[in-house]
Scaffold this motif. Structure first.
Motif, PDB file in Angstrom:
ATOM      1  N   PRO A 163      -7.003   1.757   2.679  1.00  0.00           N
ATOM      2  CA  PRO A 163      -5.740   3.250   3.406  1.00  0.00           C
ATOM      3  C   PRO A 163      -5.054   2.235   4.124  1.00  0.00           C
ATOM      4  CG  PRO A 163      -8.130   3.285   4.162  1.00  0.00           C
ATOM      5  CD  PRO A 163      -8.435   2.172   4.387  1.00  0.00           C
ATOM      6  N   GLU A 164      -4.904   1.363   4.749  1.00  0.00           N
ATOM      7  CA  GLU A 164      -4.060   0.603   5.721  1.00  0.00           C
ATOM      8  C   GLU A 164      -2.948  -0.078   4.640  1.00  0.00           C
ATOM      9  OE1 GLU A 164      -0.943  -0.173   8.021  1.00  0.00           O
ATOM     10  OE2 GLU A 164      -2.874   0.988   8.377  1.00  0.00           O
ATOM     11  N   LEU A 165      -3.685  -0.988   3.345  1.00  0.00           N
ATOM     12  CA  LEU A 165      -3.317  -1.975   2.980  1.00  0.00           C
ATOM     13  C   LEU A 165      -1.991  -1.168   0.922  1.00  0.00           C
ATOM     14  CD1 LEU A 165      -5.429  -5.283   2.368  1.00  0.00           C
ATOM     15  CD2 LEU A 165      -3.868  -4.996   3.159  1.00  0.00           C
ATOM     16  N   LYS A 166      -3.005  -0.078   1.128  1.00  0.00           N
ATOM     17  CA  LYS A 166      -2.565   1.171   0.411  1.00  0.00           C
ATOM     18  C   LYS A 166      -1.627   1.771   0.383  1.00  0.00           C
ATOM     19  CE  LYS A 166      -4.056   4.871  -2.779  1.00  0.00           C
ATOM     20  NZ  LYS A 166      -4.346   3.870  -3.806  1.00  0.00           N
ATOM     21  N   ARG A 167      -1.537   1.576   2.152  1.00  0.00           N
ATOM     22  CA  ARG A 167      -0.074   2.599   3.093  1.00  0.00           C
ATOM     23  C   ARG A 167       0.704   1.554   2.051  1.00  0.00           C
ATOM     24  NH1 ARG A 167       2.787   2.538   7.113  1.00  0.00           N
ATOM     25  NH2 ARG A 167       1.435   0.502   8.294  1.00  0.00           N
ATOM     26  N   GLN A 168       0.663   0.266   3.139  1.00  0.00           N
ATOM     27  CA  GLN A 168       1.520  -0.790   3.287  1.00  0.00           C
ATOM     28  C   GLN A 168       1.973  -1.219   1.206  1.00  0.00           C
ATOM     29  OE1 GLN A 168      -0.462  -4.257   4.932  1.00  0.00           O
ATOM     30  NE2 GLN A 168      -0.300  -3.256   6.837  1.00  0.00           N
ATOM     31  N   ALA A 169       1.593  -1.336   0.558  1.00  0.00           N
ATOM     32  CA  ALA A 169       1.446  -1.228  -1.024  1.00  0.00           C
ATOM     33  C   ALA A 169       2.657  -0.312  -1.032  1.00  0.00           C
ATOM     34  CB  ALA A 169       0.412  -1.170  -1.525  1.00  0.00           C
ATOM     35  N   GLU A 170       2.462   1.463  -0.592  1.00  0.00           N
ATOM     36  CA  GLU A 170       3.162   2.124  -1.682  1.00  0.00           C
ATOM     37  C   GLU A 170       4.623   1.525  -1.547  1.00  0.00           C
ATOM     38  OE1 GLU A 170       1.159   5.467  -0.126  1.00  0.00           O
ATOM     39  OE2 GLU A 170       0.475   6.023  -1.850  1.00  0.00           O
ATOM     40  N   GLN A 171       4.891   1.688  -0.015  1.00  0.00           N
ATOM     41  CA  GLN A 171       5.850   1.240   0.347  1.00  0.00           C
ATOM     42  C   GLN A 171       7.492  -0.105   0.060  1.00  0.00           C
ATOM     43  OE1 GLN A 171       5.761   0.278   4.504  1.00  0.00           O
ATOM     44  NE2 GLN A 171       7.663  -0.001   5.837  1.00  0.00           N
ATOM     45  N   LEU A 172       5.474  -0.592   0.373  1.00  0.00           N
ATOM     46  CA  LEU A 172       6.746  -1.359  -0.639  1.00  0.00           C
ATOM     47  C   LEU A 172       6.938  -2.080  -2.205  1.00  0.00           C
ATOM     48  CD1 LEU A 172       4.488  -5.113   1.151  1.00  0.00           C
ATOM     49  CD2 LEU A 172       6.980  -4.243   1.026  1.00  0.00           C
ATOM     50  N   PHE A 173       5.853  -1.293  -2.724  1.00  0.00           N
ATOM     51  CA  PHE A 173       6.539  -0.504  -4.275  1.00  0.00           C
ATOM     52  C   PHE A 173       7.471   0.603  -4.629  1.00  0.00           C
ATOM     53  CE2 PHE A 173       5.667   2.419  -7.720  1.00  0.00           C
ATOM     54  CZ  PHE A 173       5.606   1.262  -8.939  1.00  0.00           C
ATOM     55  N   ASN A 174       7.799   1.208  -3.689  1.00  0.00           N
ATOM     56  CA  ASN A 174       9.238   2.534  -3.510  1.00  0.00           C
ATOM     57  C   ASN A 174      10.217   1.601  -3.159  1.00  0.00           C
ATOM     58  OD1 ASN A 174       6.943   4.435  -3.377  1.00  0.00           O
ATOM     59  ND2 ASN A 174       6.870   4.605  -2.198  1.00  0.00           N
ATOM     60  N   GLN A 175      10.109   0.479  -2.817  1.00  0.00           N
ATOM     61  CA  GLN A 175      11.755  -0.785  -1.819  1.00  0.00           C
ATOM     62  C   GLN A 175      11.943  -1.221  -3.362  1.00  0.00           C
ATOM     63  OE1 GLN A 175      10.462  -3.553   0.983  1.00  0.00           O
ATOM     64  NE2 GLN A 175      10.648  -1.503   2.295  1.00  0.00           N
ATOM     65  N   VAL A 176      11.176  -1.754  -4.910  1.00  0.00           N
ATOM     66  CA  VAL A 176      10.724  -2.401  -5.611  1.00  0.00           C
ATOM     67  C   VAL A 176      11.543  -1.212  -6.511  1.00  0.00           C
ATOM     68  CG1 VAL A 176       9.926  -4.103  -7.388  1.00  0.00           C
ATOM     69  CG2 VAL A 176       9.569  -4.291  -4.954  1.00  0.00           C
ATOM     70  N   HIS A 177      10.662  -0.313  -6.574  1.00  0.00           N
ATOM     71  CA  HIS A 177      11.452   0.895  -8.007  1.00  0.00           C
ATOM     72  C   HIS A 177      12.731   1.214  -7.505  1.00  0.00           C
ATOM     73  CE1 HIS A 177      10.683   3.935 -10.822  1.00  0.00           C
ATOM     74  NE2 HIS A 177      11.445   5.036  -9.774  1.00  0.00           N
TER      75      HIS A 177
END
Length: 560
Positions: free
Chosen positions: A50-64
């Motif tokens: 869950p923690e890695l998933k949350r961090q990945a969502e944050q970085l994914f949104n920045q890239v997008h």
């Protein structure tokens, strides 16, 4: 205006080019390739924790978000000029998309003006003046025989003989209409009065405006006035004013007309005609440059006619120091004034002027302007021209200012600067901690991808990043504490390796995934130790220097 805004944007904006690791001239294909690669790296569905998933969502949104801006030509042009903040201005959605950078900058400034106008509608813009007149003539014009008969006659008698207080507030009604409410109270030797005025101003066009004034007071009675302003040509304008004063002595009309013209870039000429209780014709010449201000005026009228000349020199220092002098002569006598003005804090300006006149005597005028409030202290020293009064009026304020400046102003401003620096340090430390946490999260998300990349590169003796450090390097071993300003970026750089190549653009490396700025405001560099085809290589690159590895020149020659 635009220049200051650009600086602010550069400080606040995230570098989308650095985040995607592409050149500022990158094509749509290069943007798309980098975007797809980072999406595969940061896609939230690849992580179950869950923690890695949350961090990945944050970085994914920045890239997008970065890709959305840079892939759209219109948004990219705005971002290139004004940064991320420029995209947040309301109104871009209705602007024609096919525009040049110059047209976009002009459109942005127009939108900023509209936003500023909406902000002005919520302001009252208060302005005020407080004047306290002091009669200190007993310091110099003493009559010893009178003091001997009075109790406590050994001390000079100093009193406040007049006061004046005025205040005004503005209330924007529409983009073109403004109401102004003002009032004042005055007292002199025990007698006083006051008045209140309401003014409504309308901007009729870019070339002119008009205002209507209504007033009432306990001395002069009601007042009705009209004022008009008009730009006649780009270099000439005119102001006309008329009024009716209902006084106990009857109706008192007045009228004035003033025209002004730009004689050159720094010089203005004025001609004014005034009819009423104090009828006069006045002409003046004003020249204002970066280093000086000069005024020459001549008035012919009833009851006063005069010739006046003044000069002000502006020092080019951070305290905005100015020295000034003037001479004025007419039917009332002659007055010579000299003084100085200096900025003592961010919002405060202090000035002192000595006025020497016949038959007025000697007066010291102290003025403090703080923001939109002004405080005046005219101190009348003597009715005669006494050298002692002139000396003390000149030397006294100077000595007092030097003492206050050294004992009060300097410690106060230093304390303010230290407080601001401490707040900046705390803000910077908080920002660095946040960026560090984001970088560490990105590194965790890269681990699996880096493992696969290393396995693929090892199988073909390709590019392996052994060690990579980013920050400020110190060669002097005595400054060991400086080494804390260097961070390990081995994993983020290995993650960027593709087909045994690593390409970094000229953008600051701070914005790369897995990076953060360990030494804000200082020069940074990147140091790499890598292996290619079984041979060790090493390179040191400046922060904003493009880098492409492997290179033969980076090879470390083995000792025989």
């Amino acid at each position: 205006m635009a220049a200051s805004l650009d600086d602010d944007f550069e400080f606040n904006s995230q570098d989308y080019y650095s985040l995607l690791n592409v050149r500022k001239e990158a094509t749509s294909e290069e943007l798309k390739a980098s975007y797809r690669r980072l999406c595969m790296l940061y896609h939230p569905d690849k992580h179950r924790d869950p923690e890695l998933k949350r961090q990945a969502e944050q970085l994914f949104n920045q890239v997008h978000q970065a890709y959305e801006v840079l892939s759209d030509d219109h948004s990219r042009a705005i971002y290139d000029i004004f940064g991320k903040k420029g995209l947040e201005v309301e109104g871009w959605e209705v602007v024609e998309r096919k525009r040049t950078p110059a047209e976009i900058r002009e459109e942005y400034e127009r939108l900023q003006r509209e936003r500023e106008e909406r902000r002005l509608q919520q302001r009252t813009n208060p302005k005020g003046t407080i004047s306290v007149g002091v009669d200190a003539t007993d310091l110099f014009d003493r009559y010893d025989e009178d003091f001997e008969e009075m109790p406590g006659g050994g001390f000079p008698h100093i009193e406040i003989n007049k006061m004046h207080i005025s205040q005004s507030i503005e209330a924007p009604l529409t983009n073109s209409d403004t109401a102004v409410l003002s009032g004042s109270l005055s007292t002199h030797n025990g007698n006083g009065g006051g008045n209140i005025n309401v003014t409504v101003r309308r901007v009729t066009s870019a070339k002119g405006w008009g205002e209507v004034e209504f007033g009432a007071g306990d001395i002069l009675g009601p007042l009705i006035g009209l004022k008009l302003f008009r730009n006649l040509t780009p270099r000439c304008f005119m102001t006309a004013q008329c009024g009716l004063q209902f006084s106990p002595r009857g109706l008192r009309p007045s009228c004035s007309l003033m025209t002004a013209r730009h004689l050159d870039q720094n010089t203005m000429g004025y001609l004014q005609w005034r009819w009423g209780p104090n009828s006069a014709m006045t002409t003046s010449l004003v020249r204002d440059t970066k280093s000086s201000h000069f005024t020459l005026a001549l008035q012919l009228g009833v009851p006063h006619s005069y010739l006046m000349m003044s000069y002000q020199y502006k020092f080019q220092d951070e305290d905005q120091t100015k020295v000034k002098g003037s001479v004025k002569t007419g039917w009332f006598g002659t007055v010579v004034e000299y003084g100085a003005e200096r900025k003592i804090s961010r919002h405060s300006i202090l000035s002192a002027t000595v006025s020497i006149g016949v038959p007025q005597g000697v007066t010291l005028k102290i003025k403090l302007a703080r923001a939109s409030q002004t405080y005046l202290f005219p101190i009348h020293l003597t009715d005669q021209l006494l050298p002692s009064a002139v000396f003390y009026a000149t030397a006294g304020p100077l000595l007092v200012y030097m003492a206050i400046h050294r004992l009060v102003i300097i410690p106060y401003t230093q304390a303010q600067k230290e407080q601001e620096l401490e707040l900046q340090r705390k803000s910077s430390a908080t920002d660095i901690a946040k960026k560090k946490q984001e970088a560490e999260s990105a590194v965790l998300l890269m681990q699996e991808s880096v493992r696969r990349i290393i396995e693929a590169e090892e199988s073909k003796m390709g590019l392996i990043i052994l060690n990579a450090w980013y920050g400020k390097f110190v060669s002097d071993t005595s400054q060991k504490q400086e080494k804390a300003k260097v961070i390990d970026v081995t994993v983020p750089l290995q993650c960027l390796v593709k087909d045994s190549k690593l390409i970094l653009t000229e953008a600051s490396k701070t914005g790369l995934p897995g990076f953060y700025d360990p030494c804000v405001g200082e020069e940074k560099s990147l140091k790499l130790l890598y292996q290619f085809r079984g041979v060790m290589h090493q390179v040191i690159s400046a922060d904003t220097e493009p880098l492409r590895i492997p290179k033969q020149s980076h090879r470390i020659e083995s000792e025989s």
